[in-house]
Motif scaffolding. Structure first.
Motif, mmCIF file in Angstrom:
data_model
loop_
_atom_site.group_PDB
_atom_site.id
_atom_site.type_symbol
_atom_site.label_atom_id
_atom_site.label_comp_id
_atom_site.label_asym_id
_atom_site.label_seq_id
_atom_site.Cartn_x
_atom_site.Cartn_y
_atom_site.Cartn_z
ATOM 1 N N THR A 167 24.408 1.002 64.158
ATOM 2 C CA THR A 167 24.438 -0.350 63.794
ATOM 3 C C THR A 167 25.258 -0.999 64.963
ATOM 4 O O THR A 167 26.298 -0.623 65.306
ATOM 5 C CB THR A 167 25.376 -0.732 62.830
ATOM 6 O OG1 THR A 167 24.698 -0.116 61.389
ATOM 7 C CG2 THR A 167 25.398 -2.264 62.361
ATOM 8 N N ILE A 168 24.540 -2.035 65.615
ATOM 9 C CA ILE A 168 25.273 -2.873 66.655
ATOM 10 C C ILE A 168 26.446 -3.559 66.168
ATOM 11 O O ILE A 168 26.370 -4.177 65.130
ATOM 12 C CB ILE A 168 24.441 -3.768 67.205
ATOM 13 C CG1 ILE A 168 23.074 -3.158 68.153
ATOM 14 C CG2 ILE A 168 24.675 -4.678 68.301
ATOM 15 C CD1 ILE A 168 21.920 -4.038 68.365
ATOM 16 N N ILE A 169 27.614 -3.465 66.950
ATOM 17 C CA ILE A 169 28.808 -3.997 66.376
ATOM 18 C C ILE A 169 28.819 -5.390 66.808
ATOM 19 O O ILE A 169 28.704 -5.717 68.132
ATOM 20 C CB ILE A 169 29.986 -3.227 67.091
ATOM 21 C CG1 ILE A 169 30.093 -1.692 66.394
ATOM 22 C CG2 ILE A 169 31.237 -3.998 66.600
ATOM 23 C CD1 ILE A 169 30.899 -0.905 67.003
ATOM 24 N N ASN A 170 29.147 -6.488 66.041
ATOM 25 C CA ASN A 170 29.324 -7.775 66.444
ATOM 26 C C ASN A 170 30.183 -8.231 65.451
ATOM 27 O O ASN A 170 29.925 -9.055 64.336
ATOM 28 C CB ASN A 170 27.883 -8.295 66.361
ATOM 29 C CG ASN A 170 27.858 -9.964 66.839
ATOM 30 O OD1 ASN A 170 28.900 -10.098 67.382
ATOM 31 N ND2 ASN A 170 27.042 -10.512 66.394
ATOM 32 N N LEU B 123 32.690 0.911 61.769
ATOM 33 C CA LEU B 123 31.985 -0.419 61.981
ATOM 34 C C LEU B 123 33.409 -1.394 61.403
ATOM 35 O O LEU B 123 34.060 -0.848 60.427
ATOM 36 C CB LEU B 123 30.883 -0.783 61.017
ATOM 37 C CG LEU B 123 29.557 -0.017 61.319
ATOM 38 C CD1 LEU B 123 28.549 -0.136 60.414
ATOM 39 C CD2 LEU B 123 28.996 -0.806 62.979
ATOM 40 N N PRO B 124 33.506 -2.658 61.934
ATOM 41 C CA PRO B 124 34.386 -3.457 61.384
ATOM 42 C C PRO B 124 34.211 -3.612 60.091
ATOM 43 O O PRO B 124 33.112 -3.456 59.299
ATOM 44 C CB PRO B 124 34.155 -4.795 62.258
ATOM 45 C CG PRO B 124 33.563 -4.280 63.365
ATOM 46 C CD PRO B 124 32.736 -3.148 63.231
ATOM 47 N N ILE B 125 35.386 -3.926 59.198
ATOM 48 C CA ILE B 125 34.979 -3.934 57.686
ATOM 49 C C ILE B 125 34.016 -5.319 57.359
ATOM 50 O O ILE B 125 33.461 -5.060 56.194
ATOM 51 C CB ILE B 125 36.660 -4.250 57.095
ATOM 52 C CG1 ILE B 125 37.093 -5.627 57.662
ATOM 53 C CG2 ILE B 125 37.356 -3.285 57.301
ATOM 54 C CD1 ILE B 125 38.524 -6.179 56.996
ATOM 55 N N SER B 126 33.808 -6.267 58.122
ATOM 56 C CA SER B 126 32.964 -7.243 57.822
ATOM 57 C C SER B 126 31.666 -6.825 57.846
ATOM 58 O O SER B 126 30.689 -7.530 57.429
ATOM 59 C CB SER B 126 33.169 -8.487 58.803
ATOM 60 O OG SER B 126 33.070 -8.103 60.097
ATOM 61 N N GLN B 127 31.351 -5.677 58.788
ATOM 62 C CA GLN B 127 30.078 -5.322 59.038
ATOM 63 C C GLN B 127 29.387 -3.948 58.083
ATOM 64 O O GLN B 127 28.455 -3.589 57.999
ATOM 65 C CB GLN B 127 29.769 -4.903 60.512
ATOM 66 C CG GLN B 127 29.496 -5.861 61.423
ATOM 67 C CD GLN B 127 29.342 -5.668 62.635
ATOM 68 O OE1 GLN B 127 29.901 -5.370 63.596
ATOM 69 N NE2 GLN B 127 27.690 -5.291 62.865
#
Length: 549
Positions: free
Chosen positions: A436-439, A305-309
């Motif tokens: 987790t859906i990546i957004n 996941l991106p670090i923000s998520q």
């Protein structure tokens, strides 16, 4: 076979047609002329060696494809870099030496006493390098004069011809690389151009041109699907199990890449013959061009996941936090300490605090320009990324539907090597990782989550490898290089104030003073200027300038 091959042979090949001296006119037994050179396959092979200097690799000084290609949003050069404001008088890129050399080779091969198979192979070599050279010219200048024969000095109408449309030139490039694919040997000598190498270059060329035509809609360029379909096909032909992903760091720090199953072609460096400076410039007191905050933040955590998520992200208060639970490629690419003004580590300093580490090799000579590690030129990771991106763009234009299998046999193999969770396709451009859906909140609104993650993979896999600038240009994302529009590309690590390093209000290193800025001008900065010295040599109005210059 080493890419530097015989220095004497290369010099001979370069000089054969550059002049006609009185000595050569005498046809002395120990010298070649155009009449007596084309007498064997061996001589043709000798003639071809100098083409290999078109592969830059690590370079020999400070202009290599790797690390020194720092004019991107991934690195902050040790001294501020900006776009040229005015057109230069000259440019080394506006040079037709190798085009002429390829044309001569094509015109002479049929007279050489060798088999038809050998003739087809060597014509394939000439078509390969002509395609590559013209491709590089189109990337730089757009429209360029297309010349497919060797010219006599009297043919001024051709020597001073106008620029041909990009569509004509790139159709010719496609024809050249297709000839190479169809006629090159499956294997010639070790580490030389062959059918697989041509397929890899074809995938690179066709992805570039197809995507450029999709995203640069203002140009109205046709046939994007044609190029993209051929990029996908060329990539897939190499995805048969013959090539395999190996150790990531070994790609960039090996004393010898021979036998590496990921490599299709590499540049060999050998003590006292051909050496480079990449290790020296990342292991000396000269301030290094460090990775930017934007680049480091682009690596995901191990859950994919991106670090923000991700709940696994520990923040960036320390370098230990930055590296915890992160993609293994980040751990290879940046060192486990920060070095910057006021906090030197063994004399080392980076413009952003992040020390580039993936090129380091203690077995090599550590001083520039005497480094001896080999450089990858074409390798399997690019094939996989070209395939994945091509599939996604074809889906964008309604010509393909991406499947989970497409991801599993391309980007998910790279993510597995990086120690991060695979992408799961949800459909309609949506993807998940670890359930987790990546957004990613940093995602551009005009890019689907699927395409965003594929571009992320390309960025982190090729960090400091010389791809990023070209990718931004073809995606029409030049604004990423603009300080006002992408400020994190002009920041480094978070560090405590020490009175010697410039920091922003949040404690991140500022490599440059606030007075220094960079503005991306569209459309001007998508292409380089035609050298004004060349324009002045042509009849008035014949050689035109690029927009904005």
């Amino acid at each position: 076979m080493k890419l530097y091959k015989s220095i004497a042979g290369i010099c001979l090949a370069l000089s054969i047609f550059s002049s006609c001296t009185k000595d050569l006119d005498k046809d002395t037994p120990d010298q070649f002329t155009d009449d007596n050179f084309w007498t064997s396959e061996n001589n043709v092979r000798t003639y071809n060696w100098s083409f290999y200097s078109l592969f830059t690799g690590f370079g020999t000084g400070t202009t290599g494809d790797f690390y020194f290609s720092s004019f991107t949003d991934d690195q902050a050069a040790s001294t501020f870099q900006n776009f040229a404001l005015t057109a230069p008088t000259t440019s080394s890129d506006w040079n037709w030496t190798y085009i002429r050399k390829a044309n001569i080779m094509l015109e002479r091969i049929d007279q050489v006493p060798m088999s038809d198979e050998a003739k087809r192979h060597w014509k394939g070599v000439a078509h390969f390098f002509r395609a590559m050279d013209y491709f590089n010219k189109v990337k730089t200048f757009g429209d360029v004069p297309f010349i497919n024969k060797s010219l006599d000095v009297s043919e001024t109408d051709q020597i001073y011809k106008a620029r041909d449309p990009r569509t004509l030139v790139m159709d010719s490039v496609l024809s050249d690389i297709n000839y190479a694919v169809a006629n090159l040997r499956v294997k010639d000598q070790d580490n030389t151009v062959n059918q697989d190498v041509a397929l890899a270059l074809k995938a690179r060329i066709c992805l570039y041109e197809g995507s450029y035509r999709v995203y640069h809609t203002e140009l109205g360029l046709p046939d994007a699907e044609k190029f993209l379909t051929q990029a996908k096909d060329a990539s897939e032909k190499l995805m048969t199990g013959k090539y395999l992903l190996g150790d990531y760091k070994a790609l960039y720090s090996s004393m010898d890449l021979a036998g590496n199953k990921e490599i299709l072609l590499y540049k060999r460096y050998v003590t006292a013959i051909l050496t480079h400076s990449v290790i020296g410039y990342t292991n000396s007191t000269t301030q290094m061009s460090g990775l930017t905050k934007s680049a480091v933040d682009s690596y995901t955590t191990t859950d994919g996941l991106p670090i923000s998520q991700s709940p696994l992200y520990k923040g960036d208060a320390t370098i230990t936090d930055v590296r915890t639970n992160r993609d293994n490629r980040l751990l290879v690419t940046v060192d486990n300490f920060l070095a910057y003004n006021g906090n030197l580590v063994n004399g080392l300093s980076s413009s952003t605090g992040y020390r580039p580490a993936k090129f380091l090799q203690p077995a090599s000579n550590q001083l520039a320009p005497y480094n001896e590690t080999d450089a990858p030129i074409l390798w399997y990771a690019e094939v996989l990324l070209n395939y994945a991106e091509t599939c996604a763009i074809l889906e964008k234009i309604g010509k393909y539907v991406v499947t989970q299998t497409d991801l599993d046999k391309s980007v998910n193999l790279l993510r597995k090597r990086g120690g991060i969770a695979a992408l799961t396709l949800n459909g309609a451009g949506s993807v998940s990782a670890s359930g987790t859906i990546i957004n990613d909140p940093k995602r551009d609104a005009d890019i689907s989550p699927l395409m965003w993650e594929i571009r992320r993979e390309r960025r982190v896999e090729f960090m400091m490898d010389g791809f990023r600038y070209t990718d931004l240009m073809r995606w029409k994302k030049g604004e990423y290089l603009d300080k006002a529009k992408n400020p994190e590309a002009f920041l480094g690590a978070k560090v405590p104030a020490n009175g010697k390093v410039q920091l922003d209000a949040n404690g991140y290193i500022k490599p440059y003073s606030d007075a220094l800025t960079r503005t991306f001008v569209d459309p001007k900065n998508y292409l380089s200027a035609i050298p004004t010295g060349q324009i002045s040599l042509y009849p008035p109005g014949v050689l035109t300038q690029n927009p904005g210059w």
